[in-house]
Write a protein that holds these residues in place. Structure first.
Motif, PDB file in Angstrom:
ATOM      1  N   ARG A  48       0.835  -1.206   0.000  1.00 25.93           N
ATOM      2  CA  ARG A  48       0.000   0.000   0.000  1.00 25.93           C
ATOM      3  C   ARG A  48       0.870   1.256   0.000  1.00 25.93           C
ATOM      4  NH1 ARG A  48      -4.999   1.145   2.635  1.00 25.93           N
ATOM      5  NH2 ARG A  48      -5.404  -1.096   2.543  1.00 25.93           N
ATOM      6  N   LEU A  49       1.949   1.242   0.761  1.00 20.22           N
ATOM      7  CA  LEU A  49       2.819   2.406   0.818  1.00 20.22           C
ATOM      8  C   LEU A  49       3.450   2.704  -0.535  1.00 20.22           C
ATOM      9  CD1 LEU A  49       4.555   1.767   4.268  1.00 20.22           C
ATOM     10  CD2 LEU A  49       2.828   3.513   3.738  1.00 20.22           C
ATOM     11  N   ASP A  50       3.803   1.657  -1.283  1.00 15.85           N
ATOM     12  CA  ASP A  50       4.340   1.882  -2.625  1.00 15.85           C
ATOM     13  C   ASP A  50       3.273   2.460  -3.552  1.00 15.85           C
ATOM     14  OD1 ASP A  50       7.017   0.958  -2.213  1.00 15.85           O
ATOM     15  OD2 ASP A  50       7.015   0.246  -4.289  1.00 15.85           O
ATOM     16  N   LEU A  51       2.032   2.030  -3.381  1.00 15.36           N
ATOM     17  CA  LEU A  51       0.944   2.582  -4.193  1.00 15.36           C
ATOM     18  C   LEU A  51       0.741   4.065  -3.880  1.00 15.36           C
ATOM     19  CD1 LEU A  51      -1.587  -0.378  -3.910  1.00 15.36           C
ATOM     20  CD2 LEU A  51      -0.164   0.192  -5.888  1.00 15.36           C
ATOM     21  N   TYR A  52       0.857   4.434  -2.620  1.00 19.67           N
ATOM     22  CA  TYR A  52       0.753   5.850  -2.266  1.00 19.67           C
ATOM     23  C   TYR A  52       1.888   6.654  -2.896  1.00 19.67           C
ATOM     24  CZ  TYR A  52      -2.715   4.590   1.321  1.00 19.67           C
ATOM     25  OH  TYR A  52      -3.833   4.130   1.986  1.00 19.67           O
ATOM     26  N   LYS A  53       3.079   6.042  -2.964  1.00 19.05           N
ATOM     27  CA  LYS A  53       4.206   6.731  -3.593  1.00 19.05           C
ATOM     28  C   LYS A  53       3.968   6.919  -5.090  1.00 19.05           C
ATOM     29  CE  LYS A  53       7.428   3.965  -1.892  1.00 19.05           C
ATOM     30  NZ  LYS A  53       8.779   3.390  -1.654  1.00 19.05           N
ATOM     31  N   ILE A  54       3.311   5.942  -5.722  1.00 15.29           N
ATOM     32  CA  ILE A  54       2.970   6.092  -7.143  1.00 15.29           C
ATOM     33  C   ILE A  54       1.981   7.233  -7.328  1.00 15.29           C
ATOM     34  CG2 ILE A  54       1.851   4.965  -9.119  1.00 15.29           C
ATOM     35  CD1 ILE A  54       2.997   2.306  -8.033  1.00 15.29           C
ATOM     36  N   GLU A  55       1.005   7.350  -6.416  1.00 17.06           N
ATOM     37  CA  GLU A  55       0.060   8.462  -6.483  1.00 17.06           C
ATOM     38  C   GLU A  55       0.796   9.807  -6.423  1.00 17.06           C
ATOM     39  OE1 GLU A  55      -2.808   8.041  -3.376  1.00 17.06           O
ATOM     40  OE2 GLU A  55      -3.988   6.533  -4.458  1.00 17.06           O
ATOM     41  N   LYS A  56       1.744   9.914  -5.521  1.00 16.04           N
ATOM     42  CA  LYS A  56       2.489  11.172  -5.396  1.00 16.04           C
ATOM     43  C   LYS A  56       3.311  11.450  -6.643  1.00 16.04           C
ATOM     44  CE  LYS A  56       2.753  11.321  -0.353  1.00 16.04           C
ATOM     45  NZ  LYS A  56       3.633  11.381   0.842  1.00 16.04           N
ATOM     46  N   HIS A  57       3.859  10.392  -7.239  1.00 16.71           N
ATOM     47  CA  HIS A  57       4.613  10.565  -8.482  1.00 16.71           C
ATOM     48  C   HIS A  57       3.703  11.101  -9.580  1.00 16.71           C
ATOM     49  CE1 HIS A  57       7.803   9.370 -11.445  1.00 16.71           C
ATOM     50  NE2 HIS A  57       6.744   9.398 -12.252  1.00 16.71           N
ATOM     51  N   LEU A  58       2.502  10.531  -9.711  1.00 21.18           N
ATOM     52  CA  LEU A  58       1.578  10.957 -10.760  1.00 21.18           C
ATOM     53  C   LEU A  58       1.143  12.405 -10.566  1.00 21.18           C
ATOM     54  CD1 LEU A  58      -0.653   7.746 -10.950  1.00 21.18           C
ATOM     55  CD2 LEU A  58       1.083   8.471 -12.602  1.00 21.18           C
ATOM     56  N   LEU A  59       1.038  12.831  -9.315  1.00 15.73           N
ATOM     57  CA  LEU A  59       0.651  14.206  -9.012  1.00 15.73           C
ATOM     58  C   LEU A  59       1.854  15.143  -9.018  1.00 15.73           C
ATOM     59  CD1 LEU A  59      -1.874  13.435  -6.137  1.00 15.73           C
ATOM     60  CD2 LEU A  59      -2.427  14.185  -8.458  1.00 15.73           C
ATOM     61  N   GLU A  60       3.029  14.577  -9.380  1.00 21.35           N
ATOM     62  CA  GLU A  60       4.278  15.340  -9.495  1.00 21.35           C
ATOM     63  C   GLU A  60       4.670  15.983  -8.171  1.00 21.35           C
ATOM     64  OE1 GLU A  60       3.781  17.943 -12.816  1.00 21.35           O
ATOM     65  OE2 GLU A  60       3.616  16.295 -14.257  1.00 21.35           O
ATOM     66  N   ASP A  61       4.347  15.257  -7.101  1.00 16.60           N
ATOM     67  CA  ASP A  61       4.711  15.718  -5.765  1.00 16.60           C
ATOM     68  C   ASP A  61       6.103  15.212  -5.392  1.00 16.60           C
ATOM     69  OD1 ASP A  61       4.533  16.763  -3.176  1.00 16.60           O
ATOM     70  OD2 ASP A  61       3.686  14.911  -2.400  1.00 16.60           O
ATOM     71  N   ARG A  62       6.375  13.915  -5.709  1.00 15.03           N
ATOM     72  CA  ARG A  62       7.664  13.321  -5.361  1.00 15.03           C
ATOM     73  C   ARG A  62       7.920  12.146  -6.304  1.00 15.03           C
ATOM     74  NH1 ARG A  62       7.909  11.390   0.624  1.00 15.03           N
ATOM     75  NH2 ARG A  62       7.483  13.632   0.890  1.00 15.03           N
ATOM     76  N   PRO A  63       9.125  12.035  -6.890  1.00 11.28           N
ATOM     77  CA  PRO A  63       9.419  10.907  -7.799  1.00 11.28           C
ATOM     78  C   PRO A  63       9.301   9.565  -7.067  1.00 11.28           C
ATOM     79  CG  PRO A  63      11.057  12.636  -8.046  1.00 11.28           C
ATOM     80  CD  PRO A  63      10.236  13.003  -6.849  1.00 11.28           C
ATOM     81  N   TYR A  64       8.744   8.605  -7.758  1.00  5.43           N
ATOM     82  CA  TYR A  64       8.524   7.276  -7.176  1.00  5.43           C
ATOM     83  C   TYR A  64       9.841   6.529  -7.023  1.00  5.43           C
ATOM     84  CZ  TYR A  64       7.119   2.333  -7.053  1.00  5.43           C
ATOM     85  OH  TYR A  64       6.977   1.011  -6.721  1.00  5.43           O
ATOM     86  N   GLU A  65      10.099   6.042  -5.824  1.00 10.92           N
ATOM     87  CA  GLU A  65      11.249   5.178  -5.552  1.00 10.92           C
ATOM     88  C   GLU A  65      10.719   3.852  -5.037  1.00 10.92           C
ATOM     89  OE1 GLU A  65      14.292   5.740  -6.308  1.00 10.92           O
ATOM     90  OE2 GLU A  65      14.064   7.844  -6.887  1.00 10.92           O
ATOM     91  N   PRO A  66      10.820   2.781  -5.815  1.00  9.42           N
ATOM     92  CA  PRO A  66      10.271   1.481  -5.388  1.00  9.42           C
ATOM     93  C   PRO A  66      10.908   0.995  -4.088  1.00  9.42           C
ATOM     94  CG  PRO A  66      10.911   1.435  -7.699  1.00  9.42           C
ATOM     95  CD  PRO A  66      11.469   2.695  -7.135  1.00  9.42           C
ATOM     96  N   TYR A  67      10.131   0.237  -3.347  1.00 11.35           N
ATOM     97  CA  TYR A  67      10.654  -0.345  -2.110  1.00 11.35           C
ATOM     98  C   TYR A  67      11.791  -1.309  -2.431  1.00 11.35           C
ATOM     99  CZ  TYR A  67      11.186  -2.993   2.140  1.00 11.35           C
ATOM    100  OH  TYR A  67      11.724  -3.611   3.250  1.00 11.35           O
TER     101      TYR A  67
END
Length: 332
Positions: free
Chosen positions: A309-328
């Motif tokens: 779930r935490l990785d999915l939240y990181k993908i959401e932030k990446h899509l919103l250009e808030d923070r680049p996605y870094e996989p676990y």
């Protein structure tokens, strides 16, 4: 925390007030309060009615179906409660923009290969020999990820990396009943391939169930192409977690003699886990998902399931250009 309800045998599933009741062929009943259930995974032949599906929708419960051999065949994906129009537009934008899509696809492949490396490094530290060559090749594949210009080329890199990674399995397991030889899928040609296929199927639906509880749309992936037939985002995310969830569990089950040759059957569909074998695997799978670790950035313990779930939240932030996605990446 909600749990997964597994149904391995055939019977009927119905609602009794706020409880789900499974009755098997012998009339034995199993009760589970609906508020404790996250999703249902069905391996047997099951009877239920439309009102039961309406009840699942009201309680935001997904249901996943597997055939006799343990292959995933489909899901009941209830009406989505968390969809965000803004995020779906962003997800579509990132898919349609080749540069943005490739950026995310590269991150999925790099994350997958880095976790393959973590698994091999873990066993190398514990005295397993002949892993250095595979680790060197995986380093080369990580470097090659940035040079690829299409999702298809990235999938080829990931496939080659996984083949190198799989070549080390016999050294880690060292059990002639579970000799690997090569990866075979439908049908699996030996017991180890059957375990990998079964474990991957469980991971795909676990990720899909977690996506359901976010604002993401599972139909729009980035490494795996979006099409008319299937979900694809769960396949992308599962690539990252296969080595540390599925493969590590397989090594543990075999090396601790929890699974043996008698837990498998064979037929025209190749080799597959028996019902008793699936029961053993699923019990340990659930224990693994509930296992907690110290999260490096949250500074608290989280379960393996929560890591998804935490990785999915990181993908959401990446899509919103808030923070680049870094996989676990595992930190063993």
């Amino acid at each position: 925390m909600r749990q997964t309800m597994y149904i391995l045998s055939s019977g009927t599933l119905e609602r009794q007030q706020n409880t789900l009741v499974f009755k098997d062929g012998d009339g034995k009943k199993r009760y589970m309060p609906v508020e404790t259930i996250a999703d249902i995974q069905i391996f047997g032949e099951l009877s239920f009615n439309k009102r039961f599906l309406e009840f699942l929708t009201q309680n935001e419960i997904t249901m996943h179906f597997f055939n006799h051999y343990g292959y995933y065949v489909g899901s009941f994906y209830p009406r989505e409660y968390y969809n965000s129009g803004c995020l779906i537009l962003k997800q579509s934008e990132h898919y349609l923009d080749s540069q943005k899509r490739m950026d995310l696809a590269r991150r999925f492949v790099s994350g997958a290969i880095n976790n393959m490396k973590k698994v091999l490094e873990y066993y190398a530290r514990r005295g397993v020999e002949d892993l250095s060559s595979a680790l060197d090749k995986l380093d080369q594949y990580v470097a090659a990820v940035e040079l690829q210009s299409s999702p298809e080329a990235l999938m080829a890199i990931e496939g080659n990396a996984r083949e190198t990674y799989y070549s080390a399995f016999d050294a880690i397991i060292d059990n002639e009943d579970f000799a690997f030889a090569k990866r075979t899928r439908r049908p699996p040609q030996n017991r180890l391939n059957a375990l990998i296929s079964f474990g991957n199927s469980l991971l795909y639906v676990t990720v899909l169930s977690e996506i359901y509880r976010t604002h993401l749309d599972p139909r729009i992936g980035f490494l795996h192409a979006t099409n008319f037939r299937r979900f694809s985002l769960n396949l992308d995310v599962a690539e990252i977690f296969k080595p540390i969830f599925v493969d590590r569990l397989i090594f543990s089950l075999i090396n601790k003699n929890q699974l043996k040759a008698r837990d498998f059957s064979s037929g025209v569909e190749g080799v597959y886990l028996s019902e008793a074998g699936r029961q053993k695997y699923i019990e340990e799978w659930e224990k693994r998902l509930r296992t907690t670790i110290d999260h490096p950035t949250l500074r608290r313990k989280v379960s393996y399931r929560r890591l998804i779930r935490l990785d999915l939240y990181k993908i959401e932030k990446h899509l919103l250009e808030d923070r680049p996605y870094e996989p676990y990446t595992s930190r063993w």
